[in-house]
Design a protein around this motif. Sequence first.
Motif, PDB file in Angstrom:
ATOM      1  N   LEU A  64      47.975  64.964   9.513  1.00  0.00           N
ATOM      2  CA  LEU A  64      48.705  65.825   8.569  1.00  0.00           C
ATOM      3  C   LEU A  64      47.864  66.163   7.339  1.00  0.00           C
ATOM      4  O   LEU A  64      47.894  67.297   6.866  1.00  0.00           O
ATOM      5  CB  LEU A  64      50.018  65.132   8.129  1.00  0.00           C
ATOM      6  CG  LEU A  64      51.108  65.070   9.193  1.00  0.00           C
ATOM      7  CD1 LEU A  64      52.276  64.232   8.699  1.00  0.00           C
ATOM      8  CD2 LEU A  64      51.559  66.467   9.592  1.00  0.00           C
ATOM      9  N   VAL A  65      47.119  65.193   6.842  1.00  0.00           N
ATOM     10  CA  VAL A  65      46.245  65.463   5.688  1.00  0.00           C
ATOM     11  C   VAL A  65      45.157  66.461   6.085  1.00  0.00           C
ATOM     12  O   VAL A  65      44.781  67.326   5.297  1.00  0.00           O
ATOM     13  CB  VAL A  65      45.640  64.151   5.145  1.00  0.00           C
ATOM     14  CG1 VAL A  65      44.527  64.418   4.152  1.00  0.00           C
ATOM     15  CG2 VAL A  65      46.713  63.298   4.512  1.00  0.00           C
ATOM     16  N   GLY A  66      44.663  66.359   7.320  1.00  0.00           N
ATOM     17  CA  GLY A  66      43.655  67.304   7.785  1.00  0.00           C
ATOM     18  C   GLY A  66      44.204  68.714   7.935  1.00  0.00           C
ATOM     19  O   GLY A  66      43.536  69.698   7.637  1.00  0.00           O
ATOM     20  N   LEU A  67      45.436  68.810   8.393  1.00  0.00           N
ATOM     21  CA  LEU A  67      46.048  70.139   8.578  1.00  0.00           C
ATOM     22  C   LEU A  67      46.527  70.755   7.277  1.00  0.00           C
ATOM     23  O   LEU A  67      46.468  71.968   7.088  1.00  0.00           O
ATOM     24  CB  LEU A  67      47.236  70.031   9.543  1.00  0.00           C
ATOM     25  CG  LEU A  67      46.875  69.805  11.006  1.00  0.00           C
ATOM     26  CD1 LEU A  67      48.148  69.561  11.811  1.00  0.00           C
ATOM     27  CD2 LEU A  67      46.122  70.999  11.562  1.00  0.00           C
ATOM     28  N   PHE A  68      47.028  69.906   6.396  1.00  0.00           N
ATOM     29  CA  PHE A  68      47.577  70.369   5.125  1.00  0.00           C
ATOM     30  C   PHE A  68      46.913  69.622   3.959  1.00  0.00           C
ATOM     31  O   PHE A  68      47.535  68.745   3.365  1.00  0.00           O
ATOM     32  CB  PHE A  68      49.095  70.151   5.092  1.00  0.00           C
ATOM     33  CG  PHE A  68      49.820  70.735   6.258  1.00  0.00           C
ATOM     34  CD1 PHE A  68      50.009  72.102   6.360  1.00  0.00           C
ATOM     35  CD2 PHE A  68      50.306  69.922   7.267  1.00  0.00           C
ATOM     36  CE1 PHE A  68      50.672  72.651   7.439  1.00  0.00           C
ATOM     37  CE2 PHE A  68      50.982  70.456   8.361  1.00  0.00           C
ATOM     38  CZ  PHE A  68      51.164  71.821   8.436  1.00  0.00           C
ATOM     39  N   HIS A  74      46.361  70.300   0.943  1.00  0.00           N
ATOM     40  CA  HIS A  74      46.985  70.402  -0.378  1.00  0.00           C
ATOM     41  C   HIS A  74      48.092  69.359  -0.559  1.00  0.00           C
ATOM     42  O   HIS A  74      48.483  69.081  -1.693  1.00  0.00           O
ATOM     43  CB  HIS A  74      47.536  71.814  -0.588  1.00  0.00           C
ATOM     44  CG  HIS A  74      48.568  72.222   0.418  1.00  0.00           C
ATOM     45  ND1 HIS A  74      48.220  72.695   1.668  1.00  0.00           N
ATOM     46  CD2 HIS A  74      49.910  72.199   0.373  1.00  0.00           C
ATOM     47  CE1 HIS A  74      49.325  72.967   2.334  1.00  0.00           C
ATOM     48  NE2 HIS A  74      50.373  72.673   1.574  1.00  0.00           N
ATOM     49  N   LEU A  75      48.591  68.759   0.528  1.00  0.00           N
ATOM     50  CA  LEU A  75      49.612  67.729   0.416  1.00  0.00           C
ATOM     51  C   LEU A  75      49.035  66.395  -0.057  1.00  0.00           C
ATOM     52  O   LEU A  75      49.749  65.568  -0.602  1.00  0.00           O
ATOM     53  CB  LEU A  75      50.319  67.511   1.751  1.00  0.00           C
ATOM     54  CG  LEU A  75      51.159  68.657   2.284  1.00  0.00           C
ATOM     55  CD1 LEU A  75      51.742  68.303   3.634  1.00  0.00           C
ATOM     56  CD2 LEU A  75      52.256  69.004   1.310  1.00  0.00           C
ATOM     57  N   ALA A  76      47.732  66.181   0.171  1.00  0.00           N
ATOM     58  CA  ALA A  76      47.102  64.902  -0.169  1.00  0.00           C
ATOM     59  C   ALA A  76      46.848  64.752  -1.672  1.00  0.00           C
ATOM     60  O   ALA A  76      46.654  63.671  -2.163  1.00  0.00           O
ATOM     61  CB  ALA A  76      45.794  64.750   0.590  1.00  0.00           C
ATOM     62  N   GLY A  77      46.841  65.792  -2.371  1.00  0.00           N
ATOM     63  CA  GLY A  77      46.579  65.621  -3.795  1.00  0.00           C
ATOM     64  C   GLY A  77      46.349  66.915  -4.408  1.00  0.00           C
ATOM     65  O   GLY A  77      46.229  67.369  -5.404  1.00  0.00           O
TER      66      GLY A  77
END
Length: 49
Positions: free
Chosen positions: A40-44, A46-49
């Motif tokens: 999910l962090v790889g796909l999105f 901007h969600l990681a930080g």
Amino acid sequence: MTISSLAITPLVSLIAGILILVMPRLLNYIVAIYLIVIGLVGLFPHLAG
């Protein structure tokens, strides 16, 4: 107070390692959750930080 992912990674690894030693069956769930989160962090990113 912000915590970078560099500071969280070793802590998560340590906790996961201890849990795996205590309950080896938990390894499947820990690996699955880790792969889902990393995906999910790889796909999105901007969600990681």
